[in-house]
Motif scaffolding. Structure first.
Motif, short mmCIF file in Angstrom:
data_model
loop_
_atom_site.label_atom_id
_atom_site.label_comp_id
_atom_site.label_asym_id
_atom_site.label_seq_id
_atom_site.Cartn_x
_atom_site.Cartn_y
_atom_site.Cartn_z
N GLU A 90 0.83 -1.23 -0.01
CA GLU A 90 0.00 0.24 -0.21
C GLU A 90 0.64 1.31 -0.03
O GLU A 90 0.34 2.33 -0.15
N PHE A 113 -2.64 11.59 9.30
CA PHE A 113 -2.23 10.93 8.15
C PHE A 113 -2.70 9.58 8.32
O PHE A 113 -3.45 8.88 7.49
N PHE A 117 -5.13 7.10 6.35
CA PHE A 117 -4.54 6.31 5.46
C PHE A 117 -3.78 5.12 6.24
O PHE A 117 -2.40 5.10 6.29
N VAL A 120 -0.90 2.66 4.80
CA VAL A 120 0.46 3.39 4.28
C VAL A 120 1.17 3.27 5.51
O VAL A 120 0.96 3.81 6.64
N GLU A 283 4.38 9.48 -5.55
CA GLU A 283 3.08 8.76 -5.31
C GLU A 283 2.05 9.58 -4.96
O GLU A 283 2.33 10.54 -4.12
N PHE A 285 0.11 9.21 -2.38
CA PHE A 285 -0.27 9.49 -0.82
C PHE A 285 0.85 10.41 -0.44
O PHE A 285 0.48 10.85 0.66
N ASP A 288 -1.11 13.46 -0.94
CA ASP A 288 -2.04 13.31 0.15
C ASP A 288 -1.25 14.00 1.72
O ASP A 288 -2.32 14.81 2.44
#
Length: 299
Positions: A90, A113, A117, A120, A283, A285, A288
């Protein structure tokens, strides 16, 4: 270019002998020597030469060490990225921050975070500002949070940074110190023993820069730590002066653990920066995480 032979040469140079390189690489000594000699002959060069009972680098061999170190470091990073692809399907977010960032700012952002997520992986590394930048440049980090040291990225097409906070560095002492809550000159405060982080830390670099600008003798660093918390605790114990970000100092002032020493007439602005690779090179994420940081700067 035969990278295998260059690796053999690199480890001979690194260890200082064919014997030690052989032990490290698990390749026989004759095989290492033969391949290096063939490479030298094929390219009409000399990388190593005998001196007494040992080997030394030729001028050309010495020139090759740094670029080979960088080359094999990149090779290692490629391997780590592939390993991470398998170990963390992930994704893995690698954050490098200076001590200010990892002790005051990043813990909250990382927690928010992970709440959003959870799959991750998040790996946080604490280094000084200089090394945080180096980790980003060397692809050892996806995000770097550091204090401005006037260092620009080597490739501006690949990297970018933005300012998160702008505060200032403050001179701090224990409440019982003779300069506690006093107004003194930079020369007076610089004559006191200082407690600082290691060379490469942003606060230390800025302190010495101020002394250079004012043409005064920089302070003597009587105690040096590799961590911000250790530095603060040493000052709290009553010995010496330190120079730290207001983000760290202000909460301690309110608790009467530390006090400020006012030094008028100097500019000690401190920008906290977030450095990343440009969006097309990272990437989703990572983007994000950056968005989360921007949206939580004032909360």
């Amino acid at each position: 270019m035969n990278l295998h032979v260059l690796r053999l040469f690199y480890y001979v140079a690194l260890t200082g002998s064919v014997t030690k390189a052989s032990e490290k690489l698990h390749i026989s000594q004759p095989a290492i020597s033969a391949q290096i000699h063939k490479f030298e002959k094929d390219n009409n060069i000399k990388l190593l030469q005998l001196q007494g009972r040992g080997l030394i680098l030729t001028p050309l061999g010495n020139k090759l060490i740094k670029p080979l170190e960088q080359l094999f470091s990149i090779e290692d990073q490629v391997r780590y990225i592939i390993e991470d692809h398998h170990n963390y399907p992930e994704g893995k977010l690698r954050i490098a921050g200076n001590y200010l960032a990892t002790s005051v700012l990043i813990p909250k952002w990382a927690s928010l975070f992970k709440q959003k997520f959870s799959e991750v992986e998040v790996h946080i590394t604490t280094v000084n500002s200089h090394n945080a930048i180096e980790r980003l440049i060397n692809f050892e980090a996806d995000v770097a949070v550091y204090s401005d040291m006037g260092v620009s990225f080597a490739n501006s097409d690949l990297f970018e940074f933005r300012e998160l906070y702008r505060d200032e560095y403050l001179f701090v002492v224990a409440p019982g110190h003779k300069y506690s809550l006093q107004e003194v000159t930079l020369e007076e405060i610089a004559s006191e023993p200082f407690i600082m982080r290691e060379e490469g830390s942003a606060a230390r670099e800025r302190l010495f820069q101020l002394c250079q600008e004012q043409r005064i003798t920089p302070p003597k660093i009587e105690l040096q730590f590799n961590g911000l918390n250790e530095t603060i605790h040493a000052v709290m114990s009553g010995y010496g002066v330190s120079f730290v970000s207001s983000l760290v100092a202000e909460p301690l002032f309110k608790r009467d653990i530390l006090t400020r020493v006012k030094v008028p007439g100097i500019s000690s602005a401190n920008s906290i920066l977030l450095g990343t690779r440009r969006q097309e090179h990272q990437e989703m994420f990572v983007n994000d995480f950056i968005s989360l940081v921007i949206n939580n700067l004032d909360t």
